[in-house]
Structures are given as structure tokens and as C-alpha cells.
Design a protein around this motif. Structure first.
Motif, short mmCIF file in Angstrom:
data_model
loop_
_atom_site.label_atom_id
_atom_site.label_comp_id
_atom_site.label_asym_id
_atom_site.label_seq_id
_atom_site.Cartn_x
_atom_site.Cartn_y
_atom_site.Cartn_z
N ILE A 54 43.21 41.29 45.63
CA ILE A 54 43.21 42.67 46.26
C ILE A 54 42.40 42.99 47.65
O ILE A 54 41.53 42.05 47.92
CB ILE A 54 42.68 43.99 45.07
N GLU A 55 42.48 44.07 48.05
CA GLU A 55 41.91 44.01 49.39
C GLU A 55 41.39 45.59 49.63
O GLU A 55 41.83 46.44 49.17
CB GLU A 55 42.85 43.84 50.77
N GLU A 56 40.12 45.57 50.10
CA GLU A 56 39.36 46.76 50.28
C GLU A 56 38.57 46.85 51.53
O GLU A 56 38.05 46.04 51.78
CB GLU A 56 38.49 47.22 49.10
N HIS A 57 38.96 47.79 52.33
CA HIS A 57 38.42 47.89 53.74
C HIS A 57 38.06 46.76 54.45
O HIS A 57 37.33 46.04 55.11
CB HIS A 57 36.93 48.41 53.71
N GLY A 58 39.30 45.59 54.55
CA GLY A 58 39.63 44.44 55.10
C GLY A 58 38.76 43.34 54.36
O GLY A 58 38.83 42.25 54.91
N ILE A 59 38.22 43.44 53.22
CA ILE A 59 37.75 42.53 52.40
C ILE A 59 38.67 42.08 51.14
O ILE A 59 39.05 43.10 50.61
CB ILE A 59 36.10 42.90 52.03
N LYS A 60 38.72 40.90 50.99
CA LYS A 60 39.56 40.31 49.96
C LYS A 60 38.83 39.76 48.87
O LYS A 60 37.78 39.41 49.14
CB LYS A 60 40.60 39.14 50.48
N ILE A 61 39.48 40.23 47.72
CA ILE A 61 38.66 39.89 46.26
C ILE A 61 39.53 39.22 45.32
O ILE A 61 40.53 39.88 45.12
CB ILE A 61 38.16 41.20 45.70
N HIS A 62 39.12 38.05 44.59
CA HIS A 62 39.90 37.68 43.63
C HIS A 62 39.64 38.48 42.42
O HIS A 62 38.48 38.93 41.90
CB HIS A 62 39.30 36.22 43.33
N VAL A 63 40.60 38.92 41.67
CA VAL A 63 40.62 39.64 40.49
C VAL A 63 41.28 38.70 39.16
O VAL A 63 42.41 38.45 39.46
CB VAL A 63 41.09 40.80 40.49
N ASP A 64 40.56 38.72 38.06
CA ASP A 64 41.64 38.20 36.84
C ASP A 64 41.40 39.48 35.82
O ASP A 64 40.40 39.71 35.33
CB ASP A 64 40.82 37.02 36.31
N VAL A 65 42.77 39.80 35.64
CA VAL A 65 42.87 41.20 34.84
C VAL A 65 42.57 40.92 33.32
O VAL A 65 42.32 41.70 32.71
CB VAL A 65 44.01 41.89 34.93
N ALA A 66 42.70 39.18 33.20
CA ALA A 66 42.60 39.19 31.54
C ALA A 66 41.02 38.76 31.35
O ALA A 66 40.40 39.09 30.17
CB ALA A 66 43.29 37.96 31.17
N GLN A 67 40.15 38.02 32.30
CA GLN A 67 38.83 37.57 31.96
C GLN A 67 37.73 38.54 32.74
O GLN A 67 36.62 38.41 32.41
CB GLN A 67 38.77 36.18 32.48
N GLY A 68 37.99 39.16 33.73
CA GLY A 68 37.18 39.98 34.52
C GLY A 68 36.59 40.90 33.72
O GLY A 68 37.06 41.46 32.68
N HIS A 69 35.31 41.56 34.05
CA HIS A 69 34.76 42.63 33.46
C HIS A 69 35.52 43.84 33.37
O HIS A 69 36.32 44.18 34.30
CB HIS A 69 33.25 42.78 34.12
N LYS A 70 35.34 44.82 32.42
CA LYS A 70 36.16 46.04 32.20
C LYS A 70 37.65 45.50 32.24
O LYS A 70 37.85 44.90 31.33
CB LYS A 70 35.69 46.92 33.67
#
Length: 396
Positions: free
Chosen positions: A185-201
Motif C-alpha cells: 500500500i502507499e500513503e503520502h508517497g511512502i510504500k508499505i508491505h502488508v500481510d493481511v493474514a499475518q500482520g497485526h490487527k
């Protein structure tokens, strides 16, 4: 015909103010045999109709209100309308921040009690926390498939609060299973890895988006200690905005590995970014004994308090960690400190930080206040929706 719930005398006052919860002690009698999560009609003690809500016999919150319109059915059209309305309220800041990850439904504050829905690129993650939410699972999924036809839907209802509703934890695909649960995903020009199964919340902490952006504003040419760093997203904003040094501290190897991936993803490997696996409380004491100092410290700890009985102990924990951070800051250093505990009220949190300043023997000035991002709104009728508090402190 729906079952009918009659309240005790004068117990409808909160409902008149549109607060969506009815506690078990407020109920006088039940006509009919409603199933777990089924929609019931709610009446005051005189027999006047008040609202429609989801019945949860095992929870202290016996009913969560869906609607105050007697003619409104809790069906596909109801959920579709709520989803569309929530999306429209968010469109402006999604475009403004060029966001590809955001919270679509924030439970009661979006008129859907017990339902959390987050969108990460082409993934949608549902967290169904209440009996009513669980009862309408497939209606909700069908609405999401209709409105977001290119998205894969995953469930992360793996939270203890479901037990209070008489429900068991549930995770897994709600649409066709995919080979991967990871995305960027991207927010304000910063890219971030997300794992929807293993990530918090549901995969990531979307609520701190504005705070991460704010951290970048304060970080230029500063040495930054990022405590409880998780996937290092505060560090990304700091490094991208000219921090001369950023140290990420977390107790989890997995989190630190993800933080390193995020640094590489944003092409920040040429920056002075360090990763340390450690208990934050112990490391802060070690740095204090070594007389090490920083220009800026970020404290974004996990929730310290789950119940009112834990509040006193949580205050001690917040005070201790803020005192240690203040002792490590250079004169006129910057402290960004947060509490994500809903039971920790803003004034109490500020008092705890002020007490920490006294113990640290430092003069502290509150120069800014931070809070959950706009996709985590606080509805006027549901003040409990406000939970994330942050203070930007100048420490002399």
C-alpha cells in the motif's frame, strides 16, 4: 415478526441520544425467542418503538443498534447504503494523501456496530466482532463483492472479544482463495508491505497514518530513536524527511525483518537506519546508564490497558517509559508519545506525561496533539470511538 425487547423505566435515555449500545441491565422483558445476532425491535417501558438492533444474549452489551427508522429493513440494501456512505465520506482524504490503504468501516462510528473493514490495495479485510455482524456476514460480503468487484476479501475475526459474544475466532478467505495474502500500500508517497493474514490487527496500523506524516516534519537532521517500531513506518517518514540517524527497536524478529523490507522498498538503504531486537524498557534503561542521547524519540507502545482494573498499572507503565525517554533526550529534544488505550482518557494521558516530566527533572512543553486518522472517525453519538492519543513534546 421480529422479537420485541422492552426496556426498564428511564433506560432509553442513551438511545434517544443515538448511542448504539443497550446493556443487559437495561432490559425489562423479551417477547419472542431471538437467535444470536438476529434483529429485534426495541421499545421503551411505555411500549413506544425506539430502534432496531442485533441481539447478543451472552454479552453485557445485549443489543447493538442498526437503525432508528421503523421502516428500514436490515438487509442487503441497508448494508450497501452504509458502505457507500462510508466510502464517500473518505474519498476526499484518500485522494489528498494518494492512499491505497484505508479503513472503510470503523464500527459504531460508521453506523455498523461490531464491524471493521479495511481496504489494502486490492484486498479487503473484514473483522466481525459482534453477534449481529457475524449474523449478517454473507450479506455484507455480497455487498462488498458488488461494490468492489476487483477485490479479494479476507476475514480476520481472530480476536478475543468475540468470545464475549458467544462466538469463536474465524479467519480465512471470504472469496476465492489467493496464492498470497501480501500486498503493498502507499500513503503520502511512502510504500508499505502488508500481510493481511499475518500482520497485526487486520494487517497493519492504519490509524497512525497522520502521526507518521507528522513525525517526518520534526525529523530533519535529527537522531531518532523509534521505539516499538513494528514494521518501521515511522522510521520511513523520518528517513525520507532528512533524519541523520534512525534506530528501530522492537522485540520481534518478524517485525524487524518487515521493517528492513520497507526500507528497501522505499529505496532508503543509503540512509543511516539501524534495527535492534530488544525489550524497549530494558534498552532505554541501558541507554540511560550509558548516557546516550537522541534528538527525537518516538514511543508508540501496544495497548497497556484492556479493562478499568488495569488502568492504574497502565498509568505506571506509561509514566515509566516516558520518564526514561525524556532522560535520553538532548536539550530541546522532541518526544512523540502515544496511547492507543481507549480507557486512557486524553487528560489522564497528559497528566501521566506531565508526572513523567517531573520525575525526569525536565521541563516539557506540549506543542502538538495527534490522534487517529480521518478514516477512524469519532461519531458525535459515540465518543468511545476516540481512542488514539498522541502528544508532541519539546523537552528542555
Amino acid at each position: 415478526m421480529s422479537a420485541r425487547i422492552y426496556l426498564k423505566v428511564a433506560r432509553e435515555k442513551s438511545l434517544r441520544r443515538k448511542h448504539p449500545w443497550i446493556f443487559s441491565q437495561a432490559i425489562n422483558k423479551i417477547k419472542g425467542k431471538p437467535l444470536l445476532g438476529e434483529t429485534v425491535d426495541i421499545f421503551d417501558s411505555k411500549g413506544n418503538w425506539l430502534a432496531k438492533g442485533a441481539y447478543s444474549p451472552e454479552s453485557q452489551i445485549s443489543i447493538r443498534v442498526w437503525s432508528y427508522d421503523v421502516d428500514e429493513n436490515i438487509d442487503h440494501d441497508f448494508f450497501r447504503k452504509k458502505l457507500l456512505s462510508a466510502q464517500q465520506r473518505r474519498d476526499w482524504f484518500i485522494a489528498q494523501g494518494k492512499l491505497t490503504g484505508y479503513r472503510l468501516i470503523a464500527g459504531e462510528s460508521d453506523g455498523l456496530p461490531g464491524i471493521t473493514i479495511d481496504k489494502y490495495d486490492n484486498f479487503i479485510v473484514c473483522q466481525l466482532l459482534s453477534a449481529g455482524a457475524d449474523f449478517h456476514r454473507y450479506t455484507l460480503v455480497n455487498c462488498l463483492k458488488e461494490l468492489y468487484p476487483n477485490c479479494h476479501i479476507y476475514e480476520r475475526s481472530d480476536v478475543d472479544v468475540r468470545k464475549k459474544e458467544g462466538l469463536t475466532p474465524v479467519t480465512g478467505w471470504l472469496t476465492e482463495p489467493q496464492a498470497s495474502t501480501e500486498c503493498i500500500i502507499e500513503e503520502h508517497g511512502i510504500k508499505i508491505h502488508v500481510d493481511v493474514a499475518q500482520g497485526h490487527k487486520t494487517g497493519f496500523y492504519l490509524d497512525q497514518r497522520d502521526s507518521r506524516l507528522a513525525a517526518g516534519k520534526y525529523a530533519n537532521n535529527k537522531s531518532v530513536l523509534n521505539c516499538f517500531s513494528y514494521t518501521g513506518t515511522f522510521a520511513l517518514h523520518c528517513a525520507a524527511n532528512g533524519a541523520k540517524e534512525v534506530i528501530n527497536v522492537d522485540v520481534s524478529d518478524t517485525a524487524l525483518a518487515l521493517a528492513k523490507q520497507n526500507v528497501e522498498l522505499n529505496q532508503l538503504t543509503d540512509k543511516n537506519i539501524e534495527f535492534i531486537k530488544a525489550d524497549v524498557f530494558k534498552l532505554l534503561r541501558q541507554y540511560r546508564d550509558e548516557k546516550r542521547t537522541f534528538d527525537m524519540i518516538i514511543l508508540d507502545p501496544p495497548k497497556f490497558v484492556e479493562s478499568k482494573a488495569q488502568l492504574t498499572g497502565a498509568c505506571r507503565g506509561y509514566k515509566d517509559i516516558n520518564m526514561l525517554a525524556m532522560q535520553l533526550l538532548k536539550p530541546n529534544g522532541t518526544l512523540l508519545t502515544f496511547s492507543c488505550s481507549g480507557l486512557m482518557e486524553s487528560n489522564l494521558f497528559q497528566k501521566v506525561v506531565a508526572d513523567a516530566a517531573l520525575d525526569a527533572q525536565r521541563n516539557v512543553y506540549f506543542v502538538d496533539r495527534l490522534h487517529q486518522a480521518a478514516d477512524h472517525p469519532v461519531a458525535s453519538y459515540y465518543p468511545e470511538g476516540y481512542y488514539l492519543k498522541g502528544l508532541v513534546c519539546q523537552v528542555e
